[in-house]
Scaffold this active site. Structure first.
Site, PDB file in Angstrom:
ATOM      1  N   ASN A  10       0.878  -1.170   0.000  1.00  0.00           N
ATOM      2  CA  ASN A  10       0.000   0.000   0.000  1.00  0.00           C
ATOM      3  C   ASN A  10       0.917   1.222   0.000  1.00  0.00           C
ATOM      4  OD1 ASN A  10      -1.786   2.047   0.501  1.00  0.00           O
ATOM      5  ND2 ASN A  10      -2.763   1.067   2.278  1.00  0.00           N
ATOM      6  N   ARG A  92      -2.446  -2.013  -3.611  1.00  0.00           N
ATOM      7  CA  ARG A  92      -3.647  -1.191  -3.457  1.00  0.00           C
ATOM      8  C   ARG A  92      -3.527  -0.017  -4.429  1.00  0.00           C
ATOM      9  NH1 ARG A  92      -5.203   3.189   1.050  1.00  0.00           N
ATOM     10  NH2 ARG A  92      -7.361   3.426   0.435  1.00  0.00           N
ATOM     11  N   HIS A 181     -12.567   3.159  -0.523  1.00  0.00           N
ATOM     12  CA  HIS A 181     -12.604   2.146   0.551  1.00  0.00           C
ATOM     13  C   HIS A 181     -13.307   0.868   0.077  1.00  0.00           C
ATOM     14  CE1 HIS A 181     -12.618   5.536   3.838  1.00  0.00           C
ATOM     15  NE2 HIS A 181     -11.366   5.127   3.597  1.00  0.00           N
ATOM     16  N   ARG A 242     -11.428  15.795   6.946  1.00  0.00           N
ATOM     17  CA  ARG A 242     -12.197  16.200   5.755  1.00  0.00           C
ATOM     18  C   ARG A 242     -13.629  16.555   6.140  1.00  0.00           C
ATOM     19  NH1 ARG A 242     -10.880  10.779   2.789  1.00  0.00           N
ATOM     20  NH2 ARG A 242      -8.679  10.764   3.321  1.00  0.00           N
ATOM     21  N   GLU A 385      -8.162  -5.049   4.911  1.00  0.00           N
ATOM     22  CA  GLU A 385      -7.972  -4.744   3.491  1.00  0.00           C
ATOM     23  C   GLU A 385      -6.796  -5.516   2.910  1.00  0.00           C
ATOM     24  OE1 GLU A 385      -8.468  -0.582   4.875  1.00  0.00           O
ATOM     25  OE2 GLU A 385      -9.108  -0.213   2.836  1.00  0.00           O
TER      26      GLU A 385
END
Ligand code: AMP
Length: 406
Positions: A10, A92, A181, A242, A385
């Site tokens: 990742n 990823r 996601h 965010r 993940e």
């Protein structure tokens, strides 16, 4: 193909996270992280399954150096990248646009398409590309597989994926809702079905991925039908830094009246908004400590976070029509009992409730936290993940046969 190991990478702009998994039993052989790449004070943390964790500090100027440092640590544990046991490297990749609906073996055309998508993922796709190219240079003979964050959401109907703006303008600039996601939403929705003892095709789930970034999705029978992130990961829920949903006119107002530039507003909404913008903290543990101590700003930030979450639960309930489970996952979702309790408080009319005792229990595995007689199951389902990327990578290279890949 003989090997059973998959290395998952990742690659972010200044960090690389990695895991080496053995797909025969799903065991993690090593887990690590290189951070502050290209900055002062770079650091590598490496934890082999059969040994002590190690930490190294020193200069890591770029991704090439980062992956070489990772490879050296794996070598020390007898798990080197040269091993015939290594079947593939799974990467990823944040943005796969509309073209990549499945994990994909990387070739030049795939690299070119990931590059073409940089304008819609300027922070992520360049780093993901660098990671792939560097890994290719280290093991040119090995299949490299791209697993896209957006792929799970490509099943969204046009009614959910399109913004209500002029179609020609939107299409010319590829403006639509992609969602992110996805690897987590796919994994968690499937694991939720497993927890309920039912087939994913028979189950409708609202997945709430609440980490520093946060997104919700509505999953009908294993397929995503709506998700809260959009063109970029800025839309939707209140996140650590965010804003999530805002009236787009806020941007014009800040430009015209506030004299801010597009870049300044971009930074404001992505880095100085959400929980940190509202109360100065983005860690839910700290926010809860402040709330419990009577801090009003933290209290308001928490209330805004929960209000938005509830709106999405309600919206996705309506989108799905029938909901079998609501699943909480990621750092906040897995660990914060107060967030889970507050998110479903007052939703008994929708069949949603948590059992205070079950909700308070800390645990590692997937578990139900709703009362035994609840109409809708509420669950905590830890996301994984890396395992999902490894599983998709391994399945793809096995399916593809050996001839072109090894
Ligand atoms: P993630 O992005 O999934 O790694 O989640 C990171 C976030 O999870 C942190 O910023 C915290 O807000 C939150 N978090 C982690 N551990 C806890 C905890 N024990 N209780 C509440 N929130 C937590």
């Amino acid at each position: 193909m003989s090997g059973s190991r998959v290395l998952v990478l990742n690659s972010g702009s200044s960090s690389v996270k990695y895991q080496l998994l053995d797909m025969r039993d799903g065991g993690r052989l090593a887990v690590g992280l290189v951070e502050r790449i290209g900055e002062s004070g770079s650091r590598l943390k490496h934890s082999p399954a059969d040994g002590e964790s190690r930490e190294r500090n020193g200069s890591v100027p770029d991704h090439d150096a980062a992956l070489k440092a990772m490879a050296a640590e794996l070598d020390r544990d007898g798990l080197g990248l040269g091993s015939p046991e290594l079947a593939a490297i799974g990467h990823r990749v944040v943005h796969g646009g509309l073209r990549f609906t499945e994990p994909t073996v990387v070739d030049d055309a795939v690299l070119a398409e990931i590059e073409r998508l940089i304008p819609v993922a300027p922070l992520h796709n360049p780093a993901n590309l660098t990671g792939i190219r560097t890994a290719q240079a280290l093991r040119p003979d090995l299949p490299q597989v791209a697993v896209f964050d957006t792929a799970f959401h490509t099943t969204m109907p046009e009614s959910a994926a399109r913004y209500a703006i002029d179609v020609e303008t939107a299409d010319a600039h590829r403006v639509r809702r992609y969602g992110f996601h996805g690897t987590s939403h796919a994994y968690v929705s499937r694991e939720t079905a497993r927890l309920l003892g039912r087939a994913p095709e028979d189950v409708n789930v609202i997945v709430l991925h609440l980490g520093n970034g946060a997104s919700a999705s509505a999953v009908r029978g294993g397929r995503c039908v709506d998700t809260s992130m959009g063109l970029t990961p800025l839309e939707g829920l209140v996140m650590g830094t965010r804003s999530g949903d805002t009236d787009p006119a806020v941007i014009f107002h800040l430009m015209r009246v506030g004299g801010m530039s597009a870049d300044e507003i971009d930074t404001l909404l992505n880095k100085r908004s959400g929980l940190i913008g509202l109360c100065g903290d983005n860690d839910m543990r700290e926010i809860r400590r402040r709330v419990d101590a009577g801090d009003e700003r933290a209290g308001l930030a928490f209330d805004i976070y929960i209000h938005r979450l509830k709106k999405y639960i309600g919206a996705y309930y309506a989108v799905l029509g029938r909901v079998d489970a609501v699943a909480f996952t990621a750092g906040v979702g897995e660990n914060s009992a107060p967030v889970r309790e507050a998110a479903v408080a007052g939703l008994e009319g929708l069949g949603l409730a948590v059992d205070g005792g079950l909700n308070a229990v800390r645990g590692d595995g997937a578990r139900l936290i709703s009362p035994a007689d609840a109409r809708v199951a509420v669950a905590v389902v830890p996301t994984d993940e890396e395992m999902e990327i490894a599983a998709q990578t391994y399945a793809l290279v096995n399916d593809s046969g050996n001839q072109n890949l090894t």
